[in-house]
Write a protein that holds these residues in place. Structure first.
Motif, PDB file in Angstrom:
ATOM      1  N   ASP A 222     -14.448  -2.918  -9.766  1.00 10.61           N
ATOM      2  CA  ASP A 222     -13.672  -3.111 -10.992  1.00 10.61           C
ATOM      3  C   ASP A 222     -12.257  -2.553 -10.865  1.00 10.61           C
ATOM      4  O   ASP A 222     -11.485  -2.606 -11.822  1.00 10.61           O
ATOM      5  CB  ASP A 222     -14.374  -2.413 -12.171  1.00 10.61           C
ATOM      6  N   VAL A 223     -11.932  -1.994  -9.723  1.00 12.24           N
ATOM      7  CA  VAL A 223     -10.628  -1.364  -9.510  1.00 12.24           C
ATOM      8  C   VAL A 223      -9.743  -2.285  -8.684  1.00 12.24           C
ATOM      9  O   VAL A 223     -10.164  -2.799  -7.641  1.00 12.24           O
ATOM     10  CB  VAL A 223     -10.795  -0.006  -8.790  1.00 12.24           C
ATOM     11  N   MET A 224      -8.525  -2.518  -9.157  1.00 10.96           N
ATOM     12  CA  MET A 224      -7.563  -3.295  -8.373  1.00 10.96           C
ATOM     13  C   MET A 224      -6.924  -2.388  -7.325  1.00 10.96           C
ATOM     14  O   MET A 224      -6.681  -1.208  -7.572  1.00 10.96           O
ATOM     15  CB  MET A 224      -6.480  -3.866  -9.300  1.00 10.96           C
ATOM     16  N   ARG A 225      -6.655  -2.938  -6.169  1.00  6.31           N
ATOM     17  CA  ARG A 225      -6.025  -2.189  -5.078  1.00  6.31           C
ATOM     18  C   ARG A 225      -4.567  -2.607  -4.950  1.00  6.31           C
ATOM     19  O   ARG A 225      -4.162  -3.667  -5.430  1.00  6.31           O
ATOM     20  CB  ARG A 225      -6.754  -2.448  -3.765  1.00  6.31           C
ATOM     21  N   GLY A 226      -3.802  -1.795  -4.266  1.00  2.00           N
ATOM     22  CA  GLY A 226      -2.398  -2.120  -4.080  1.00  2.00           C
ATOM     23  C   GLY A 226      -1.771  -1.300  -2.974  1.00  2.00           C
ATOM     24  O   GLY A 226      -2.356  -0.333  -2.474  1.00  2.00           O
ATOM     25  N   GLN A 227      -0.576  -1.695  -2.591  1.00  2.00           N
ATOM     26  CA  GLN A 227       0.176  -1.008  -1.547  1.00  2.00           C
ATOM     27  C   GLN A 227       1.643  -0.954  -1.950  1.00  2.00           C
ATOM     28  O   GLN A 227       2.250  -1.985  -2.242  1.00  2.00           O
ATOM     29  CB  GLN A 227       0.047  -1.757  -0.230  1.00  2.00           C
ATOM     30  N   VAL A 228       2.193   0.261  -2.005  1.00  2.00           N
ATOM     31  CA  VAL A 228       3.643   0.425  -2.137  1.00  2.00           C
ATOM     32  C   VAL A 228       4.179   0.522  -0.719  1.00  2.00           C
ATOM     33  O   VAL A 228       3.908   1.493  -0.007  1.00  2.00           O
ATOM     34  CB  VAL A 228       4.004   1.682  -2.953  1.00  2.00           C
ATOM     35  N   HIS A 229       4.911  -0.483  -0.310  1.00  2.00           N
ATOM     36  CA  HIS A 229       5.360  -0.560   1.074  1.00  2.00           C
ATOM     37  C   HIS A 229       6.627   0.274   1.297  1.00  2.00           C
ATOM     38  O   HIS A 229       7.296   0.698   0.340  1.00  2.00           O
ATOM     39  CB  HIS A 229       5.620  -2.013   1.449  1.00  2.00           C
ATOM     40  N   ALA A 230       6.936   0.503   2.551  1.00  4.74           N
ATOM     41  CA  ALA A 230       8.134   1.270   2.915  1.00  4.74           C
ATOM     42  C   ALA A 230       9.382   0.572   2.364  1.00  4.74           C
ATOM     43  O   ALA A 230       9.413  -0.651   2.228  1.00  4.74           O
ATOM     44  CB  ALA A 230       8.227   1.394   4.429  1.00  4.74           C
ATOM     45  N   PRO A 231      10.401   1.349   2.037  1.00  6.30           N
ATOM     46  CA  PRO A 231      11.600   0.764   1.426  1.00  6.30           C
ATOM     47  C   PRO A 231      12.324  -0.205   2.355  1.00  6.30           C
ATOM     48  O   PRO A 231      12.299  -0.053   3.579  1.00  6.30           O
ATOM     49  CB  PRO A 231      12.467   1.988   1.110  1.00  6.30           C
ATOM     50  N   ILE A 232      12.961  -1.184   1.739  1.00  6.62           N
ATOM     51  CA  ILE A 232      13.827  -2.108   2.456  1.00  6.62           C
ATOM     52  C   ILE A 232      15.248  -1.578   2.347  1.00  6.62           C
ATOM     53  O   ILE A 232      15.820  -1.516   1.245  1.00  6.62           O
ATOM     54  CB  ILE A 232      13.720  -3.527   1.874  1.00  6.62           C
TER      55      ILE A 232
END
Length: 317
Positions: free
Chosen positions: A253-263
């Motif tokens: 029931d949990v959504m996953r995500g990724q904050v990627h390295a800055p551009i």
């Protein structure tokens, strides 16, 4: 009388369609949030399966887009992927209809992103941040997690919808979740976003589909497409950090995500050249996330330049 038949008839039909559309969304927000969660989930899956079986324009467009993401997929695999995509898309809607009724604890516990330090460290230092996302997972849920879980207000931009009452409904909905919402059209959004960023604020933009005539051409899954220039230009002009984010669902029931390295902003080149390089880098990160979780990319519109050009040819033929 002839004038009424020539113009008012189509106008009335359009008005009726707008009213029905607005009414259906209103019904969703009013009723779905009251359903027991297992019932809402089951309803979403049934609706998705019915829509998928009808093979309407949206489903066919989703399948055509996914064919570019997974070019080696067999027709059977592609059909299964589009069905999973419609279920993911309806999960987005079922969650969104219910979000206003969720507690702070429920919202905070429903999203588990990786590497959030890219965001929190920048905000803590007083630097503005642009979060740029594709149409993946549930970006509204991610936004609620930011406002309620991290306690960070942010500003976003919304596409003008028809009818106007539906656009107003979406704005009110997102503002109730703690977001500041600016209309995409009207000319003042960019300046307001720049002011928020210069003040160390947070801006979140869905950035995989160009809604203007000023998009940047990128290579996306090996073919030309246009994506918004705004995230890259805002980062250049304000000194804000540009962070790509990708979202996906798993079997929980949990959504996953990724904050990627800055551009990063390139050290040399004109503004247009820097914008092109940064937007291509953003497209590459999006492509990686979409390739990993294609069923959670909710792109039911034309995106690639070839498809847009074909539509224009069809209209003028």
């Amino acid at each position: 009388m002839s004038g009424s038949g020539g113009t008012d008839g189509p106008g009335r039909l359009a008005g009726l369609k707008d009213s029905v559309t607005d009414g259906l969304y209103g019904l969703g927000w009013a009723t779905v949030k009251k359903l027991p969660e297992p019932v809402a989930k089951g309803l979403g899956r049934r609706i998705a399966d019915v829509v998928w079986k009808r093979r309407g324009k949206s489903v066919l467009r989703l399948e055509a887009n996914l064919a570019r993401v997974v070019p080696d997929a067999s027709p059977e695999a592609l059909a299964a992927l589009s069905r999973a995509g419609m279920r993911s898309y309806m999960r987005y809607w079922m969650e969104s209809f219910r979000l206003p009724a969720w507690s702070r604890e429920r919202a905070a516990g429903s999203f588990d992103p990786k590497d959030v330090h890219h965001l929190t460290d920048a905000i803590a230092s007083g630097r503005g941040v642009v979060l740029a996302l594709p149409h993946m997972g549930n970006w509204d849920l991610a936004g609620v997690w930011v406002t309620r879980g991290l306690g960070l207000p942010f500003t976003t931009v919304a596409e003008r919808l028809k009818p106007e009452s539906l656009f107003d409904r979406f704005v009110a909905y997102r503002e109730s979740l703690g977001m500041e919402v600016l209309p995409h059209t009207g000319g003042s959004a960019f300046g307001a976003l720049a002011r928020r960023l210069r003040a160390g604020g947070l801006v979140c933009l869905v950035a995989d589909r160009d809604l203007s005539a000023s998009g940047v051409e990128v290579s996306f899954f090996g073919e030309p497409a246009r994506m918004p220039a705004g995230p890259a230009i805002l980062a250049q002009q304000t000194g804000a950090l540009l962070l790509p984010v990708t979202l996906w669902y798993d079997d929980t029931d949990v959504m996953r995500g990724q904050v990627h390295a800055p551009i990063d902003v390139p050290e040399s080149g004109t503004r247009a050249e820097k914008t092109s390089v940064m937007t291509q880098a953003l497209a590459d990160v999006f492509a990686g996330g979409i390739a990993d979780h294609p069923e959670d990319w909710h792109m039911l519109q034309r995106l690639w330049s070839a498809d847009l050009e074909q539509r224009q040819e069809d209209r003028t033929a």
